[in-house]
Design a protein around this motif. Structure first.
Motif, PDB file in Angstrom:
ATOM      1  N   ASP A  79       0.831  -1.206   0.000  1.00  0.00           N
ATOM      2  CA  ASP A  79       0.000   0.000   0.000  1.00  0.00           C
ATOM      3  C   ASP A  79       0.866   1.257   0.000  1.00  0.00           C
ATOM      4  O   ASP A  79       0.546   2.242  -0.667  1.00  0.00           O
ATOM      5  CB  ASP A  79      -0.927   0.032   1.221  1.00  0.00           C
ATOM      6  N   LEU A  80       1.964   1.223   0.738  1.00  0.00           N
ATOM      7  CA  LEU A  80       2.829   2.395   0.851  1.00  0.00           C
ATOM      8  C   LEU A  80       3.742   2.587  -0.353  1.00  0.00           C
ATOM      9  O   LEU A  80       4.016   3.713  -0.761  1.00  0.00           O
ATOM     10  CB  LEU A  80       3.715   2.291   2.108  1.00  0.00           C
ATOM     11  N   TYR A  81       4.248   1.499  -0.945  1.00  0.00           N
ATOM     12  CA  TYR A  81       5.356   1.619  -1.885  1.00  0.00           C
ATOM     13  C   TYR A  81       5.115   1.086  -3.297  1.00  0.00           C
ATOM     14  O   TYR A  81       5.998   1.212  -4.146  1.00  0.00           O
ATOM     15  CB  TYR A  81       6.592   0.915  -1.311  1.00  0.00           C
ATOM     16  N   THR A  82       3.976   0.481  -3.577  1.00  0.00           N
ATOM     17  CA  THR A  82       3.786  -0.154  -4.887  1.00  0.00           C
ATOM     18  C   THR A  82       4.063   0.800  -6.047  1.00  0.00           C
ATOM     19  O   THR A  82       4.828   0.475  -6.954  1.00  0.00           O
ATOM     20  CB  THR A  82       2.365  -0.742  -5.020  1.00  0.00           C
ATOM     21  N   GLU A  83       3.460   1.965  -6.027  1.00  0.00           N
ATOM     22  CA  GLU A  83       3.631   2.898  -7.138  1.00  0.00           C
ATOM     23  C   GLU A  83       5.083   3.355  -7.267  1.00  0.00           C
ATOM     24  O   GLU A  83       5.638   3.389  -8.366  1.00  0.00           O
ATOM     25  CB  GLU A  83       2.717   4.112  -6.961  1.00  0.00           C
ATOM     26  N   LYS A  84       5.708   3.694  -6.148  1.00  0.00           N
ATOM     27  CA  LYS A  84       7.098   4.169  -6.203  1.00  0.00           C
ATOM     28  C   LYS A  84       8.059   3.067  -6.629  1.00  0.00           C
ATOM     29  O   LYS A  84       8.999   3.324  -7.377  1.00  0.00           O
ATOM     30  CB  LYS A  84       7.496   4.772  -4.865  1.00  0.00           C
ATOM     31  N   VAL A  85       7.831   1.857  -6.173  1.00  0.00           N
ATOM     32  CA  VAL A  85       8.677   0.733  -6.581  1.00  0.00           C
ATOM     33  C   VAL A  85       8.532   0.501  -8.086  1.00  0.00           C
ATOM     34  O   VAL A  85       9.520   0.329  -8.791  1.00  0.00           O
ATOM     35  CB  VAL A  85       8.328  -0.540  -5.771  1.00  0.00           C
ATOM     36  N   TYR A  86       7.289   0.521  -8.562  1.00  0.00           N
ATOM     37  CA  TYR A  86       7.049   0.327  -9.988  1.00  0.00           C
ATOM     38  C   TYR A  86       7.757   1.418 -10.808  1.00  0.00           C
ATOM     39  O   TYR A  86       8.441   1.118 -11.788  1.00  0.00           O
ATOM     40  CB  TYR A  86       5.547   0.338 -10.289  1.00  0.00           C
ATOM     41  N   LEU A  87       7.591   2.681 -10.415  1.00  0.00           N
ATOM     42  CA  LEU A  87       8.209   3.779 -11.168  1.00  0.00           C
ATOM     43  C   LEU A  87       9.729   3.703 -11.122  1.00  0.00           C
ATOM     44  O   LEU A  87      10.403   3.983 -12.124  1.00  0.00           O
ATOM     45  CB  LEU A  87       7.723   5.132 -10.646  1.00  0.00           C
ATOM     46  N   LEU A  88      10.268   3.327  -9.979  1.00  0.00           N
ATOM     47  CA  LEU A  88      11.718   3.192  -9.880  1.00  0.00           C
ATOM     48  C   LEU A  88      12.204   2.068 -10.791  1.00  0.00           C
ATOM     49  O   LEU A  88      13.168   2.239 -11.543  1.00  0.00           O
ATOM     50  CB  LEU A  88      12.131   2.950  -8.426  1.00  0.00           C
ATOM     51  N   ALA A  89      11.537   0.936 -10.753  1.00  0.00           N
ATOM     52  CA  ALA A  89      11.914  -0.175 -11.640  1.00  0.00           C
ATOM     53  C   ALA A  89      11.765   0.240 -13.098  1.00  0.00           C
ATOM     54  O   ALA A  89      12.635  -0.034 -13.926  1.00  0.00           O
ATOM     55  CB  ALA A  89      11.058  -1.411 -11.335  1.00  0.00           C
ATOM     56  N   TYR A  90      10.666   0.940 -13.402  1.00  0.00           N
ATOM     57  CA  TYR A  90      10.431   1.381 -14.775  1.00  0.00           C
ATOM     58  C   TYR A  90      11.516   2.346 -15.239  1.00  0.00           C
ATOM     59  O   TYR A  90      11.922   2.330 -16.399  1.00  0.00           O
ATOM     60  CB  TYR A  90       9.046   2.034 -14.892  1.00  0.00           C
ATOM     61  N   SER A  91      12.011   3.162 -14.321  1.00  0.00           N
ATOM     62  CA  SER A  91      13.063   4.108 -14.699  1.00  0.00           C
ATOM     63  C   SER A  91      14.335   3.395 -15.136  1.00  0.00           C
ATOM     64  O   SER A  91      15.117   3.933 -15.896  1.00  0.00           O
ATOM     65  CB  SER A  91      13.349   5.093 -13.560  1.00  0.00           C
ATOM     66  N   PHE A  92      14.513   2.170 -14.687  1.00  0.00           N
ATOM     67  CA  PHE A  92      15.670   1.388 -15.099  1.00  0.00           C
ATOM     68  C   PHE A  92      15.400   0.613 -16.385  1.00  0.00           C
ATOM     69  O   PHE A  92      16.268   0.527 -17.236  1.00  0.00           O
ATOM     70  CB  PHE A  92      16.082   0.398 -13.999  1.00  0.00           C
ATOM     71  N   VAL A  93      14.224   0.040 -16.531  1.00  0.00           N
ATOM     72  CA  VAL A  93      13.997  -0.898 -17.629  1.00  0.00           C
ATOM     73  C   VAL A  93      13.140  -0.368 -18.761  1.00  0.00           C
ATOM     74  O   VAL A  93      13.139  -0.944 -19.850  1.00  0.00           O
ATOM     75  CB  VAL A  93      13.399  -2.230 -17.109  1.00  0.00           C
ATOM     76  N   LYS A  94      12.365   0.700 -18.537  1.00  0.00           N
ATOM     77  CA  LYS A  94      11.527   1.352 -19.560  1.00  0.00           C
ATOM     78  C   LYS A  94      10.619   0.355 -20.277  1.00  0.00           C
ATOM     79  O   LYS A  94      10.408   0.413 -21.472  1.00  0.00           O
ATOM     80  CB  LYS A  94      12.423   2.109 -20.549  1.00  0.00           C
ATOM     81  N   ASP A  95      10.069  -0.564 -19.515  1.00  0.00           N
ATOM     82  CA  ASP A  95       9.128  -1.527 -20.055  1.00  0.00           C
ATOM     83  C   ASP A  95       8.120  -1.824 -18.947  1.00  0.00           C
ATOM     84  O   ASP A  95       8.498  -2.295 -17.876  1.00  0.00           O
ATOM     85  CB  ASP A  95       9.858  -2.813 -20.472  1.00  0.00           C
ATOM     86  N   ARG A  96       6.856  -1.534 -19.227  1.00  0.00           N
ATOM     87  CA  ARG A  96       5.815  -1.653 -18.193  1.00  0.00           C
ATOM     88  C   ARG A  96       5.697  -3.072 -17.650  1.00  0.00           C
ATOM     89  O   ARG A  96       5.600  -3.286 -16.447  1.00  0.00           O
ATOM     90  CB  ARG A  96       4.474  -1.186 -18.731  1.00  0.00           C
ATOM     91  N   GLY A  97       5.688  -4.032 -18.534  1.00  0.00           N
ATOM     92  CA  GLY A  97       5.549  -5.422 -18.105  1.00  0.00           C
ATOM     93  C   GLY A  97       6.703  -5.883 -17.239  1.00  0.00           C
ATOM     94  O   GLY A  97       6.510  -6.529 -16.207  1.00  0.00           O
ATOM     95  N   ILE A  98       7.909  -5.543 -17.667  1.00  0.00           N
ATOM     96  CA  ILE A  98       9.091  -5.925 -16.901  1.00  0.00           C
ATOM     97  C   ILE A  98       9.111  -5.198 -15.561  1.00  0.00           C
ATOM     98  O   ILE A  98       9.439  -5.782 -14.527  1.00  0.00           O
ATOM     99  CB  ILE A  98      10.376  -5.665 -17.713  1.00  0.00           C
ATOM    100  N   ALA A  99       8.735  -3.916 -15.568  1.00  0.00           N
ATOM    101  CA  ALA A  99       8.688  -3.150 -14.313  1.00  0.00           C
ATOM    102  C   ALA A  99       7.670  -3.758 -13.352  1.00  0.00           C
ATOM    103  O   ALA A  99       7.913  -3.818 -12.138  1.00  0.00           O
ATOM    104  CB  ALA A  99       8.359  -1.686 -14.596  1.00  0.00           C
ATOM    105  N   GLU A 100       6.535  -4.217 -13.876  1.00  0.00           N
ATOM    106  CA  GLU A 100       5.544  -4.891 -13.030  1.00  0.00           C
ATOM    107  C   GLU A 100       6.117  -6.185 -12.457  1.00  0.00           C
ATOM    108  O   GLU A 100       5.920  -6.483 -11.273  1.00  0.00           O
ATOM    109  CB  GLU A 100       4.271  -5.176 -13.820  1.00  0.00           C
TER     110      GLU A 100
END
Length: 189
Positions: free
Chosen positions: A28-49
């Motif tokens: 609840d606290l970190y899902t969005e931020k974790v996703y965006l941080l991962a996405y900033s590295f991989v630039k792929d929505r599926g992989i970031a998920e």
């Protein structure tokens, strides 16, 4: 003895035996931020998920090992950075790309014209940040987009604080030179 971790107005009992409930609170606290941080590295929505899910699986698996030496936020971000970097190493990807949506939430009350101009400037800035070597991009993104302190960056990236300071300084210098080389187009308007 029960250890508590305070995050903004949330309190999480890290010694709880109900790990499912604890991970649910973390998500609840970190899902969005974790996703965006991962996405900033991989630039792929599926992989970031996928990376986001893996981060919370690792958090679930290792929550009993959390020593409380750093904040829970830093711990989660470190898992995210390490998981993202592992993915990049496995796939031999060399570019850190940043999602434009980092900026969407910053100024939602602006006029459409102001918002468009800001988005345009941010897109130009993002294109410049993307050209930085990964070690500078990582500290720039984490420091400026996630408001992490030097000490938090040191913990997350597993490098010394002086190394973080050096990379921030060099990264800013590289950005400044690249912006000047583009004749300041990023900030005109």
């Amino acid at each position: 003895m029960v250890k508590k971790v305070i995050h903004t107005n949330e309190e999480i009992d890290i010694t709880s035996e109900d790990k499912e409930m604890l991970i649910e609170q973390l998500m609840d606290l970190y899902t969005e931020k974790v996703y965006l941080l991962a996405y900033s590295f991989v630039k792929d929505r599926g992989i970031a998920e996928d990376i986001s899910q893996e981060v919370f699986l690792k958090a679930y698996r290792y929550i009993n090992n959390f020593r409380g030496e750093a904040s829970l936020k830093s711990w989660i971000y470190r898992i995210t950075v390490n998981t993202s970097m592992d993915f990049l190493k496995k796939k031999s990807m060399k570019q850190l790309l940043i999602e434009n949506s980092f900026f969407e939430s910053f100024n939602r009350t602006e006029s459409a014209e102001t918002s468009y101009l800001e988005t345009d400037r941010n897109e130009h800035l993002l294109q410049i940040i993307i050209t930085l070597p990964m070690k500078y991009r990582a500290v720039i993104v984490l420091h400026y987009f996630y408001d992490l302190t030097i000490n938090e960056l040191s913990t997350i990236l597993n490098i010394k604080t002086n190394t973080v300071k050096t990379r921030l300084s060099r990264g800013r210098d590289m950005l400044r030179r690249k912006i000047e080389a583009k004749k300041g187009d990023v900030f005109s308007g």
